[in-house]
Design a protein around this motif. Structure first.
Motif, PDB file in Angstrom:
ATOM      1  N   ALA A 601       0.780  -1.111  -0.077  1.00 22.53           N
ATOM      2  CA  ALA A 601       0.167  -0.007   0.170  1.00 22.53           C
ATOM      3  C   ALA A 601       0.826   1.379   0.083  1.00 22.53           C
ATOM      4  N   ALA A 602       0.464   2.263  -0.517  1.00 25.96           N
ATOM      5  CA  ALA A 602       1.159   3.742  -0.466  1.00 25.96           C
ATOM      6  C   ALA A 602       1.334   4.021   0.887  1.00 25.96           C
ATOM      7  N   GLU A 603       2.610   4.508   1.038  1.00 26.65           N
ATOM      8  CA  GLU A 603       2.894   4.703   2.275  1.00 26.65           C
ATOM      9  C   GLU A 603       2.660   6.442   2.635  1.00 26.65           C
ATOM     10  N   LEU A 604       1.880   6.595   3.812  1.00 26.58           N
ATOM     11  CA  LEU A 604       1.723   8.276   4.136  1.00 26.58           C
ATOM     12  C   LEU A 604       2.823   8.954   4.720  1.00 26.58           C
ATOM     13  N   ALA A 605       2.857  10.190   4.404  1.00 27.68           N
ATOM     14  CA  ALA A 605       3.956  10.957   4.986  1.00 27.68           C
ATOM     15  C   ALA A 605       3.834  10.967   6.335  1.00 27.68           C
ATOM     16  N   ALA A 606       5.009  10.974   7.063  1.00 27.46           N
ATOM     17  CA  ALA A 606       5.211  10.914   8.468  1.00 27.46           C
ATOM     18  C   ALA A 606       4.237  12.175   8.902  1.00 27.46           C
ATOM     19  N   GLY A 607       3.378  12.225  10.084  1.00 29.02           N
ATOM     20  CA  GLY A 607       2.770  13.197  10.436  1.00 29.02           C
ATOM     21  C   GLY A 607       1.417  13.658   9.873  1.00 29.02           C
ATOM     22  N   SER A 608       0.960  12.619   8.907  1.00 28.15           N
ATOM     23  CA  SER A 608      -0.243  12.805   8.323  1.00 28.15           C
ATOM     24  C   SER A 608      -1.366  12.757   9.333  1.00 28.15           C
ATOM     25  N   LEU A 609      -2.357  13.803   9.256  1.00 25.48           N
ATOM     26  CA  LEU A 609      -3.575  13.629   9.909  1.00 25.48           C
ATOM     27  C   LEU A 609      -4.810  13.491   9.299  1.00 25.48           C
ATOM     28  N   LEU A 610      -5.399  12.326   9.319  1.00 24.98           N
ATOM     29  CA  LEU A 610      -6.430  11.705   8.496  1.00 24.98           C
ATOM     30  C   LEU A 610      -7.892  12.029   8.918  1.00 24.98           C
ATOM     31  N   ALA A 611      -8.650  12.413   8.124  1.00 34.39           N
ATOM     32  CA  ALA A 611     -10.156  12.619   8.449  1.00 34.39           C
ATOM     33  C   ALA A 611     -10.673  11.313   8.999  1.00 34.39           C
ATOM     34  N   PRO A 612     -11.322  11.485  10.413  1.00 38.72           N
ATOM     35  CA  PRO A 612     -11.923  10.231  10.875  1.00 38.72           C
ATOM     36  C   PRO A 612     -13.436  10.096  10.680  1.00 38.72           C
ATOM     37  N   LEU A 613     -13.978  10.773   9.562  1.00 40.13           N
ATOM     38  CA  LEU A 613     -15.281  10.495   8.848  1.00 40.13           C
ATOM     39  C   LEU A 613     -15.587  11.563   7.891  1.00 40.13           C
ATOM     40  N   PRO A 614     -16.321  11.513   7.053  1.00 40.06           N
ATOM     41  CA  PRO A 614     -16.712  12.344   5.993  1.00 40.06           C
ATOM     42  C   PRO A 614     -17.160  13.644   6.446  1.00 40.06           C
ATOM     43  N   GLY A 615     -16.909  14.613   5.895  1.00 42.49           N
ATOM     44  CA  GLY A 615     -17.239  15.989   6.333  1.00 42.49           C
ATOM     45  C   GLY A 615     -16.662  17.072   5.373  1.00 42.49           C
ATOM     46  N   THR A 616     -16.779  18.275   6.026  1.00 38.15           N
ATOM     47  CA  THR A 616     -16.644  19.636   5.218  1.00 38.15           C
ATOM     48  C   THR A 616     -15.336  20.283   6.294  1.00 38.15           C
ATOM     49  N   VAL A 617     -14.413  20.634   5.420  1.00 43.91           N
ATOM     50  CA  VAL A 617     -13.372  21.594   6.216  1.00 43.91           C
ATOM     51  C   VAL A 617     -13.853  23.067   6.250  1.00 43.91           C
ATOM     52  N   THR A 618     -14.404  23.345   7.286  1.00 43.50           N
ATOM     53  CA  THR A 618     -14.871  24.792   7.504  1.00 43.50           C
ATOM     54  C   THR A 618     -14.053  25.982   7.830  1.00 43.50           C
ATOM     55  N   ARG A 619     -12.843  25.636   8.332  1.00 41.23           N
ATOM     56  CA  ARG A 619     -12.082  26.688   8.666  1.00 41.23           C
ATOM     57  C   ARG A 619     -10.447  26.024   8.770  1.00 41.23           C
TER      58      ARG A 619
END
Length: 681
Positions: A601-619
């Motif tokens: 699998a593709a390796e994520l960059a160190a320090g990546s913060l992932l969305a815990p669920l679908p949503g909208t980035v408001t700010r």
């Protein structure tokens, strides 16, 4: 007389109203968004009208679309349920102007109570006790305070602020959340009462001038200022009960109230109480009042809407005790993060009835097996209510049913609810709105960590039994038997906490469990024979690192019976693809079987913060290249009607911000990358 009723709502409350309509012979009409097309409430209605779109703003919050649906379906009355447009005076007036019967209070009363600032002023003149409040942060004279939305309810927009430094951000955040939930970002600030209890009074009015109190409820157990455990009657002195009822009736009479309403109070440890708000609708927790009064409140709503007088003139004594819990799709141990997905199994034992007043256990649910929990609406799945002659019996019955429930596919707050109901403090009525903050131990899963190996073993043995039952050749061989007895069968699982557990086991020629062990993932090694008679509850011979002595009594694909240290335990196993759900006597486990030969699998960059669920980035609160400290707010994700802060996990420098404000994300999407301090560049 109402002939055909449209319910301008969804889920559990729509099903609840339909149940009473069926008993009265009233035809029903559902409205549904595209996200709800397969929901149970749609199938149960006599007629259903599609509202194109998914989000509430496109569907359930559009007055003109709801009225058009009523016209197309031939409805002659509208019930708003709770939430959405239930406390919208414009909607109530529009329904009446369209020539339909409105099952709710007059638009004037809704408007008067909908603006909480105006409501406080009006009811203060009626003699209802009030807390000091302010509309401007600069006016606040002391802390702690509570920032609240002037419109709406359900805890949305509420923020506790303990010092002046945090007030400005709390006000701004509350405004955004209130605007998103109710279309009105007006807020106010009031004094926050420490250790206060949330006690509310159910009132009912008719068009003949009668306003009565139908008892009170204690709704003090809350998370994020939203109720999760409610009970009736409240455990308060009789003299205080009478004063609460009198204040609530005075509030109702001050606005010429008609229909079902709730007057909410904050009860201080001193015995003083203060008005919080008046909800001009049927409350989520109305079933506990129905349980102890024997009344069907939806039936009363319909009769009052038809102009009938209330069949009662005063509060009657409560019969027994009722407790309700709100079962929500969320992860309490992760800050009550909402959960989404498919509910593969939803089974609660001992239910005596659904949606209408019932002695024993009552279930009001918006979901069934295979229901989809989407990101578009709030996280409540169902309400489970227990009635019993005493409070202790009701709590015990409710906790027992919840603990035995099979809830598979979506994380829930079930374990939290069970721990609350079984806690010494709840039993002693040592409760208030800050209960969860003071008792973080109730956030722990029911299944102890040292019992997870047994659940994983049961999952493995059930899978092996299922494979043998489906075998088309050599079906007589014992499950898991192999010609190399020195090496075990190996199965690896991922747990809900992100960790892995590896189960190694060997069966003898008779299909009995010869040896087993669990460990973090490692290459298979020969098993050491386990001695007999170790204490299963302590995890076996801890000094030697050996598992408890276990005898396999029987195994099938959905049920495994193990003898652990001389005590038999039944494990129910449900498999959906690679997901395995195990319900045992000590709690439930959700596992994912990992492939024996995983694909790269593709390796994520160190320090990546992932969305815990679908949503909208408001700010987005930071910029690429900005240095941040652990705990700093990076961005805000809005999902399931709530704001979720995304915080820096460690000191470092922001390396990437791939999602701009307003961007939509799916679960697992990279929201930000924070390069650790030592790697900052």
């Amino acid at each position: 007389m109402i002939r055909r009723l449209l319910v301008a709502n969804r889920g559990e409350i729509a099903r609840r109203i339909f149940a009473t309509c069926r008993a009265l012979g009233v035809e029903t009409v559902a409205v549904y968004s595209d996200a709800d097309a397969g929901a149970p409430f749609v199938a149960e209605a006599d007629r259903a009208v599609r509202l194109p779109g998914h989000a509430p703003a496109e569907t359930y919050l559009r007055i003109e679309v709801i009225l058009d649906a009523a016209r197309r379906a031939g409805a002659d009355a509208v019930h708003p349920g709770y939430g959405f447009l239930a406390e919208n005076a414009e909607f109530a007036a529009a329904v009446i102007d369209a020539g339909l019967t409105w099952v709710g209070p007059p638009a004037k009363a809704i408007a008067a109570m909908g603006d909480k600032l105006a409501a406080k002023a009006l009811l203060a003149d009626a003699g209802v006790p009030m807390l000091p409040s302010w509309t401007d942060g600069d006016q606040v004279t002391g802390f702690p305070v509570l920032v609240k939305a002037a419109a709406g309810g359900g805890g949305r927009g509420m923020r506790v602020v303990r010092d002046a430094a945090g007030l400005a951000e709390a006000v701004a955040s509350a405004r955004r959340e209130a605007a998103a939930a109710f279309g009105d970002g007006t807020i106010f600030i009031e004094r926050y009462v420490e250790r206060g209890r949330h006690v509310e009074v159910q009132i009912f009015g008719d068009t003949h001038g009668t306003v009565v109190a139908l008892g009170e409820r204690d709704c003090s157990i809350q998370r994020r200022h939203q109720k999760i455990v409610e009970e009736a009657p409240a455990v308060v002195p009789s003299e205080l009960r009478e004063r609460l009822h009198a204040a609530a009736v005075a509030a109702g009479r001050a606005v010429d109230y008609v229909g079902a309403g709730t007057v909410e109070f904050l009860l201080a440890p001193t015995g003083e109480f203060f008005f919080l708000e008046m909800n001009t609708r049927l409350q989520v927790e109305h079933p506990v009042t129905e349980a102890v009064t024997g009344l069907d409140l939806v039936r009363l709503q319909l009769l009052v809407a038809e102009g009938e007088p209330l069949p009662l003139a005063a509060t009657s004594p409560a019969d027994g005790h009722a407790i309700e819990v709100r079962l929500c799709a969320e992860e309490p141990g992760q800050g009550f993060r909402p959960a989404t997905g498919t509910l593969h199994r939803f089974a609660i034992p001992g239910v005596a009835g659904e949606f209408t007043p019932t002695k024993g256990l009552r279930l009001d649910s918006g979901v069934t097996d295979a229901s989809t929990v989407s990101v578009h609406y709030d996280s409540m799945l169902a309400k489970l209510v227990a009635w019993a002659p005493t409070r202790t019996e009701a709590a015990r019955a409710l906790a027992g049913s919840l603990a035995r429930a099979e809830l598979h596919g979506v994380a829930t707050n079930r374990d939290l609810l069970v721990r609350v109901l079984r806690s010494r403090e709840f039993g002693a009525v040592e409760i208030d709105a800050g209960f969860l903050e003071r008792h973080p131990e109730v956030l722990a899963p029911l299944l102890p960590a040292d019992h997870l190996p047994l659940a994983a073993l049961a999952a493995t043995l059930a899978s092996a039994a299922g494979r043998r039952a489906a075998a088309t050749v050599l079906a007589g061989l014992p499950s898991g038997w192999r010609n190399v007895p020195a090496f075990p069968q190996v199965t690896r699982y991922a747990g809900t906490d992100g960790g892995e557990i590896e189960v190694r086991y060997r069966l003898d020629r008779n299909g009995m469990l010869a040896e087993w062990s669990t460990s973090p993932s490692a290459a298979p090694t020969p098993l050491e024979p386990a001695a007999v008679g170790r204490d299963a509850t302590s995890g076996g011979d801890a000094a030697r690192g050996l598992p408890p002595a276990v005898t396999l009594v029987e195994a099938a694909s959905d049920r495994v019976l193990l003898d652990v240290g001389g005590v038999r335990r039944v494990f129910r196993v449900h498999r959906v693809g690679s997901a395995v759900f195990v319900d045992g006597p000590d709690g439930a486990a959700s596992l994912t079987e990992l492939p024996r030969l995983p694909l790269p699998a593709a390796e994520l960059a160190a320090g990546s913060l992932l969305a815990p669920l679908p949503g909208t980035v408001t700010r987005v609160h930071v910029e690429v290249g900005q240095r941040v400290a652990a705990g700093d707010l990076l961005l805000t994700l809005e999902a399931m009607k709530l704001e979720h802060p995304v915080l820096a996990p460690a000191d470092g420098v922001v390396g990437e911000l791939p999602v701009p404000p307003g961007g939509q994300v799916d679960t697992g999407a990279v929201l930000a990358v924070v390069n650790p301090e030592e790697d900052a560049r």
